[in-house]
Scaffold this active site. Sequence first.
Site, PDB file in Angstrom:
ATOM      1  N   HIS A 173       4.639  54.179  20.755  1.00 52.82           N
ATOM      2  CA  HIS A 173       5.718  53.431  21.412  1.00 52.82           C
ATOM      3  C   HIS A 173       5.202  52.040  21.816  1.00 52.82           C
ATOM      4  O   HIS A 173       4.353  51.918  22.689  1.00 52.82           O
ATOM      5  CB  HIS A 173       6.145  54.233  22.642  1.00 52.82           C
ATOM      6  CG  HIS A 173       7.237  53.626  23.445  1.00 52.82           C
ATOM      7  ND1 HIS A 173       7.047  53.161  24.721  1.00 52.82           N
ATOM      8  CD2 HIS A 173       8.553  53.427  23.158  1.00 52.82           C
ATOM      9  CE1 HIS A 173       8.191  52.706  25.207  1.00 52.82           C
ATOM     10  NE2 HIS A 173       9.119  52.859  24.271  1.00 52.82           N
ATOM     11  N   GLU A 203       5.824  51.764  16.430  1.00 48.73           N
ATOM     12  CA  GLU A 203       7.150  51.247  16.790  1.00 48.73           C
ATOM     13  C   GLU A 203       7.104  49.776  17.178  1.00 48.73           C
ATOM     14  O   GLU A 203       6.561  49.430  18.225  1.00 48.73           O
ATOM     15  CB  GLU A 203       7.743  52.004  17.986  1.00 48.73           C
ATOM     16  CG  GLU A 203       9.169  51.535  18.277  1.00 48.73           C
ATOM     17  CD  GLU A 203       9.587  51.516  19.733  1.00 48.73           C
ATOM     18  OE1 GLU A 203       8.717  51.407  20.605  1.00 48.73           O
ATOM     19  OE2 GLU A 203      10.790  51.602  19.991  1.00 48.73           O
ATOM     20  N   ASP A 260       9.647  46.979  18.560  1.00 51.13           N
ATOM     21  CA  ASP A 260      10.994  46.568  18.972  1.00 51.13           C
ATOM     22  C   ASP A 260      11.147  45.141  18.445  1.00 51.13           C
ATOM     23  O   ASP A 260      10.283  44.301  18.713  1.00 51.13           O
ATOM     24  CB  ASP A 260      11.106  46.522  20.499  1.00 51.13           C
ATOM     25  CG  ASP A 260      11.008  47.894  21.147  1.00 51.13           C
ATOM     26  OD1 ASP A 260      11.711  48.815  20.725  1.00 51.13           O
ATOM     27  OD2 ASP A 260      10.211  48.017  22.099  1.00 51.13           O
ATOM     28  N   HIS A 267      10.171  43.892  23.333  1.00 54.62           N
ATOM     29  CA  HIS A 267      11.021  44.952  23.869  1.00 54.62           C
ATOM     30  C   HIS A 267      12.213  44.390  24.621  1.00 54.62           C
ATOM     31  O   HIS A 267      13.338  44.878  24.512  1.00 54.62           O
ATOM     32  CB  HIS A 267      10.231  45.873  24.801  1.00 54.62           C
ATOM     33  CG  HIS A 267      11.132  46.835  25.512  1.00 54.62           C
ATOM     34  ND1 HIS A 267      11.660  46.580  26.761  1.00 54.62           N
ATOM     35  CD2 HIS A 267      11.670  48.018  25.121  1.00 54.62           C
ATOM     36  CE1 HIS A 267      12.457  47.572  27.112  1.00 54.62           C
ATOM     37  NE2 HIS A 267      12.481  48.460  26.139  1.00 54.62           N
ATOM     38  N   GLU A 283      12.845  49.189  16.042  1.00 53.81           N
ATOM     39  CA  GLU A 283      14.092  49.233  16.805  1.00 53.81           C
ATOM     40  C   GLU A 283      14.701  47.836  16.850  1.00 53.81           C
ATOM     41  O   GLU A 283      14.079  46.898  17.346  1.00 53.81           O
ATOM     42  CB  GLU A 283      13.861  49.719  18.244  1.00 53.81           C
ATOM     43  CG  GLU A 283      15.197  49.772  18.986  1.00 53.81           C
ATOM     44  CD  GLU A 283      15.094  50.041  20.489  1.00 53.81           C
ATOM     45  OE1 GLU A 283      14.032  50.470  20.966  1.00 53.81           O
ATOM     46  OE2 GLU A 283      16.096  49.785  21.176  1.00 53.81           O
TER      47      GLU A 283
HETATM   48  O1  G3P Z   1      13.043  53.306  20.957  1.00 51.84           O
HETATM   49  C1  G3P Z   1      12.684  54.439  21.679  1.00 51.84           C
HETATM   50  C2  G3P Z   1      12.463  53.942  23.019  1.00 51.84           C
HETATM   51  O2  G3P Z   1      11.545  52.910  22.847  1.00 51.84           O
HETATM   52  C3  G3P Z   1      13.724  53.413  23.633  1.00 51.84           C
HETATM   53  O3  G3P Z   1      13.439  52.845  24.817  1.00 51.84           O
HETATM   54  O4  G3P Z   1      13.553  50.845  26.119  1.00 51.84           O
HETATM   55  O5  G3P Z   1      11.349  51.629  25.322  1.00 51.84           O
HETATM   56  O6  G3P Z   1      12.937  50.600  23.735  1.00 51.84           O
HETATM   57  P1  G3P Z   1      12.794  51.413  24.995  1.00 51.84           P
HETATM   58 CA    CA Z   2      12.070  50.981  21.552  1.00 46.97          CA
END
Ligand code: G3P
Ligand code: CA
Length: 342
Positions: A43, A70, A72, A85, A163
């Site tokens: 993450h 991941e 963002d 993010h 994301e």
């Molecule tokens: O994308 C999964 C998780 O990361 C969603 O929450 O706010 O950390 O992007 P966030």
């Molecule tokens: Ca995310």
Amino acid sequence: MRAPSSPLLFALALACAVGGLHLSRVDATTSAVQATGTYVIAHRGASAYAPEHTAAAYSLAIQQGADYVEPDIALTRDGVFVSSHDGSLDRTSDVKERFPDRFTEVKTGDRVQRRWLVEDFTLAEIKSLDAGSWFDPKFKGEKMMTLQETIDLVKGKAGLFPELKVPGRLRAKGFDPEQTVADILRKNGLVGAMVKGRPAVHMQVFEEDSVRRLAKLLPEVPRSFLLSAAPGTARWLTPEGLAEVKTFATGIAPAYQIIDRDPDVVVRAHAAGLTVVPYTFILRPATTPSYPDAPPAVRQQLEAQLQSLPTTREALTAQMRKFVEVYKVDGMFTDYPDLFPR
Ligand code: G3P
Ligand code: CA
């Protein structure tokens, strides 16, 4: 291990079993062998140990054995995807000191806040920022990553789980985030490709219309519809709601608290043909954030959630193990890929 029906498959299965992987089937569309077993998504990279979304965090995630990394992603003023993010630069860089006047006033509830939005800065300006010192002085000089740099770093070593952040906001400003991401994934040969027995890329978005658009532009790429623990998302978790999700997504990515409250969500989603990838498995932070920007009700909920987080590394691994072995999720997001139970 059940013996596959052809000598070739048997040899592949044996090789993977020796290597600690499990085989399930040959995918009809890619002719590639697919792995089974719950996968771990780093993450924002291994973001417990290095500043989120930097090369340091992504490289460490790969070293720690993450199946996916991941990013963002948000667009710069000149239309380049970078990892962020927040969709703004103020929390994770020195932008306020470097560009003090370049904020936008954003209304959140009753409050007006200054935000240094990614789409208000060029890539050259963003690349001039220090994205490491806010986390720890030893990371001074870490830079924000473009999506292309992230692909170059990760490709062939792990999968990517991007994301799309704030796609509606970007579309309102004249960008086309879904088309832009589709172009870059195709250009890099990631569409239909496999890494470690799984699709090389898996998209995720909170905004329904954006997932629907990805379904049209990138039908071959798995895509998860992100669902927060807010009451408004409950409508998607009924059998009818999940059947509707199946018309535009390949999976759901719910806050893990949703599953803890109602583990049958996983059974219902699987019955609808959807994968389930909860977020985000973390330890309780040593210093408690105060959430000054949140309305009182939301602040209370966030503080209660904080109190429920595991406080030891062993407890975090045990929590993740419960989701793997009892709830039988397909994958999960964590800031600690090294603590994922293997
Ligand atoms: O994308 C999964 C998780 O990361 C969603 O929450 O706010 O950390 O992007 P966030
Ligand atoms: Ca995310």
